[in-house]
Design a protein around this motif. Structure first.
Motif, PDB file in Angstrom:
ATOM      1  N   ALA A   1      62.200 -10.565  50.695  1.00 45.50           N
ATOM      2  CA  ALA A   1      63.417 -10.125  50.054  1.00 45.50           C
ATOM      3  C   ALA A   1      64.554 -11.269  50.354  1.00 45.50           C
ATOM      4  CB  ALA A   1      64.227  -9.096  50.274  1.00 45.50           C
ATOM      5  N   ARG A   2      64.470 -11.829  51.435  1.00 42.06           N
ATOM      6  CA  ARG A   2      65.483 -13.031  51.730  1.00 42.06           C
ATOM      7  C   ARG A   2      65.095 -14.146  51.097  1.00 42.06           C
ATOM      8  NH1 ARG A   2      70.314 -14.715  54.396  1.00 42.06           N
ATOM      9  NH2 ARG A   2      69.889 -16.117  55.996  1.00 42.06           N
ATOM     10  N   CYS A   3      63.926 -14.333  51.131  1.00 44.03           N
ATOM     11  CA  CYS A   3      63.358 -15.737  50.255  1.00 44.03           C
ATOM     12  C   CYS A   3      63.869 -15.283  48.825  1.00 44.03           C
ATOM     13  CB  CYS A   3      61.810 -15.939  50.180  1.00 44.03           C
ATOM     14  SG  CYS A   3      61.514 -16.223  51.882  1.00 44.03           S
ATOM     15  N   MET A   4      63.778 -14.279  48.089  1.00 40.48           N
ATOM     16  CA  MET A   4      64.186 -13.942  46.783  1.00 40.48           C
ATOM     17  C   MET A   4      65.642 -14.213  46.602  1.00 40.48           C
ATOM     18  SD  MET A   4      61.658 -10.891  46.094  1.00 40.48           S
ATOM     19  CE  MET A   4      62.229 -10.449  44.563  1.00 40.48           C
ATOM     20  N   ASP A   5      66.311 -13.707  47.612  1.00 34.99           N
ATOM     21  CA  ASP A   5      67.776 -14.160  47.549  1.00 34.99           C
ATOM     22  C   ASP A   5      68.082 -15.592  47.509  1.00 34.99           C
ATOM     23  OD1 ASP A   5      68.904 -11.460  47.736  1.00 34.99           O
ATOM     24  OD2 ASP A   5      68.742 -11.472  49.633  1.00 34.99           O
ATOM     25  N   ALA A   6      67.234 -16.314  48.258  1.00 29.55           N
ATOM     26  CA  ALA A   6      67.510 -17.996  48.428  1.00 29.55           C
ATOM     27  C   ALA A   6      67.265 -18.502  46.827  1.00 29.55           C
ATOM     28  CB  ALA A   6      66.787 -18.413  49.358  1.00 29.55           C
ATOM     29  N   ARG A   7      66.183 -17.832  46.427  1.00 25.50           N
ATOM     30  CA  ARG A   7      65.744 -18.425  45.081  1.00 25.50           C
ATOM     31  C   ARG A   7      66.739 -18.080  44.041  1.00 25.50           C
ATOM     32  NH1 ARG A   7      60.543 -15.614  42.546  1.00 25.50           N
ATOM     33  NH2 ARG A   7      62.380 -14.106  42.350  1.00 25.50           N
ATOM     34  N   GLU A   8      67.325 -16.662  43.999  1.00 22.87           N
ATOM     35  CA  GLU A   8      68.495 -16.590  42.953  1.00 22.87           C
ATOM     36  C   GLU A   8      69.700 -17.281  43.358  1.00 22.87           C
ATOM     37  OE1 GLU A   8      67.947 -14.499  40.285  1.00 22.87           O
ATOM     38  OE2 GLU A   8      65.956 -14.262  41.081  1.00 22.87           O
ATOM     39  N   VAL A   9      69.957 -17.870  44.372  1.00 17.18           N
ATOM     40  CA  VAL A   9      71.092 -18.721  44.781  1.00 17.18           C
ATOM     41  C   VAL A   9      70.614 -19.894  44.002  1.00 17.18           C
ATOM     42  CG1 VAL A   9      72.353 -19.919  46.285  1.00 17.18           C
ATOM     43  CG2 VAL A   9      72.087 -17.462  46.574  1.00 17.18           C
ATOM     44  N   ALA A  10      69.480 -20.329  44.082  1.00 17.67           N
ATOM     45  CA  ALA A  10      69.343 -21.770  43.452  1.00 17.67           C
ATOM     46  C   ALA A  10      69.228 -21.800  41.827  1.00 17.67           C
ATOM     47  CB  ALA A  10      67.885 -22.112  44.139  1.00 17.67           C
ATOM     48  N   ARG A  11      68.619 -20.737  41.668  1.00 15.21           N
ATOM     49  CA  ARG A  11      68.681 -20.495  40.079  1.00 15.21           C
ATOM     50  C   ARG A  11      70.152 -20.402  39.305  1.00 15.21           C
ATOM     51  NH1 ARG A  11      64.157 -15.680  38.931  1.00 15.21           N
ATOM     52  NH2 ARG A  11      62.375 -17.055  39.311  1.00 15.21           N
ATOM     53  N   ALA A  12      70.929 -19.608  40.038  1.00 19.13           N
ATOM     54  CA  ALA A  12      72.314 -19.355  39.585  1.00 19.13           C
ATOM     55  C   ALA A  12      73.111 -20.979  39.673  1.00 19.13           C
ATOM     56  CB  ALA A  12      73.288 -18.454  40.438  1.00 19.13           C
ATOM     57  N   ALA A  13      72.695 -21.812  40.716  1.00 24.53           N
ATOM     58  CA  ALA A  13      73.243 -23.181  40.788  1.00 24.53           C
ATOM     59  C   ALA A  13      72.640 -24.007  39.768  1.00 24.53           C
ATOM     60  CB  ALA A  13      73.071 -23.531  42.047  1.00 24.53           C
ATOM     61  N   GLY A  14      71.644 -23.616  38.816  1.00 18.00           N
ATOM     62  CA  GLY A  14      70.777 -24.473  37.919  1.00 18.00           C
ATOM     63  C   GLY A  14      69.869 -25.314  38.283  1.00 18.00           C
ATOM     64  N   THR A  15      69.454 -25.046  39.493  1.00 20.44           N
ATOM     65  CA  THR A  15      68.134 -25.780  40.095  1.00 20.44           C
ATOM     66  C   THR A  15      66.890 -25.683  39.489  1.00 20.44           C
ATOM     67  OG1 THR A  15      69.308 -25.729  42.268  1.00 20.44           O
ATOM     68  CG2 THR A  15      66.985 -26.164  42.330  1.00 20.44           C
ATOM     69  N   ILE A  16      66.375 -26.403  38.598  1.00 24.55           N
ATOM     70  CA  ILE A  16      65.335 -26.223  37.738  1.00 24.55           C
ATOM     71  C   ILE A  16      64.024 -25.813  38.649  1.00 24.55           C
ATOM     72  CG2 ILE A  16      63.498 -27.179  36.282  1.00 24.55           C
ATOM     73  CD1 ILE A  16      66.032 -28.884  35.245  1.00 24.55           C
ATOM     74  N   GLY A  17      64.054 -26.464  39.858  1.00 21.22           N
ATOM     75  CA  GLY A  17      62.676 -26.128  40.796  1.00 21.22           C
ATOM     76  C   GLY A  17      62.668 -24.470  41.139  1.00 21.22           C
ATOM     77  N   ALA A  18      63.867 -23.927  41.145  1.00 21.82           N
ATOM     78  CA  ALA A  18      63.707 -22.547  41.620  1.00 21.82           C
ATOM     79  C   ALA A  18      62.856 -21.746  40.671  1.00 21.82           C
ATOM     80  CB  ALA A  18      65.120 -21.825  41.428  1.00 21.82           C
ATOM     81  N   GLN A  19      62.888 -22.153  39.363  1.00 20.56           N
ATOM     82  CA  GLN A  19      61.761 -21.409  38.455  1.00 20.56           C
ATOM     83  C   GLN A  19      60.296 -21.525  38.792  1.00 20.56           C
ATOM     84  OE1 GLN A  19      63.124 -19.654  36.066  1.00 20.56           O
ATOM     85  NE2 GLN A  19      65.305 -20.389  36.569  1.00 20.56           N
ATOM     86  N   LEU A  20      60.038 -22.532  39.680  1.00 22.20           N
ATOM     87  CA  LEU A  20      58.795 -22.893  40.007  1.00 22.20           C
ATOM     88  C   LEU A  20      58.293 -21.968  41.189  1.00 22.20           C
ATOM     89  CD1 LEU A  20      58.550 -26.670  39.542  1.00 22.20           C
ATOM     90  CD2 LEU A  20      57.890 -24.930  38.113  1.00 22.20           C
TER      91      LEU A  20
END
Length: 144
Positions: free
Chosen positions: A69-88
């Motif tokens: 869950a902690r990792c998923m939160d970090a991924r969502e922060v990256a997605r919200a910032a437009g980090t393309i790599g978060a989709q991977l």
């Protein structure tokens, strides 16, 4: 609300732990636990994550759920910032019993499904992990 907040609530409810119980066991304030569980606060240091994980030290599966869950939160922060790599990024929790055995389930596929996998094998580079994932997905979808 964060994934971590939801996971913490789920783990606490499953063990009938109150916010006060969690606070007492991890050494954080009850008001902080309340803000965290309500989604009011996302300010969670690594030290506080470790303290919260210790509350569930008797259950590695619960700890894994919280870490994921902690990792998923970090991924969502990256997605919200437009980090393309978060989709991977794919985050999953292994079943503790299967992780200990390190075994994959044996699946019998019908001729049509096996034919589809044969076609994939001839057109895609061999990747046993991907194949097992696809077989597992086929099984979940009710394919035989």
């Amino acid at each position: 609300m964060s994934y971590f907040s939801v996971a913490l609530q789920r783990q606490a409810e499953g063990r009938h732990l109150s916010q006060s119980d969690i606070a007492r066991q991890c050494g954080l304030s009850r008001s902080f636990i309340s803000r965290l569980m309500s989604g009011e606060s996302r300010d969670l240091s690594e030290q506080n994550v470790v303290a919260l994980l210790q509350v569930f030290s008797a259950d590695p599966q619960a700890q894994a759920d919280l870490v994921a869950a902690r990792c998923m939160d970090a991924r969502e922060v990256a997605r919200a910032a437009g980090t393309i790599g978060a989709q991977l990024v794919d985050i999953q929790v292994k079943n503790a019993a299967k992780a200990e055995k390190n075994e994959l389930p044996q699946v019998q596929l019908n001729a049509e499904t096996e034919k589809a996998f044969a076609w994939l094998r001839t057109h895609c580079p061999l990747n046993p992990d991907l194949e097992q994932h696809l077989v597992g997905y086929a099984r979940l979808m009710g394919m035989k």
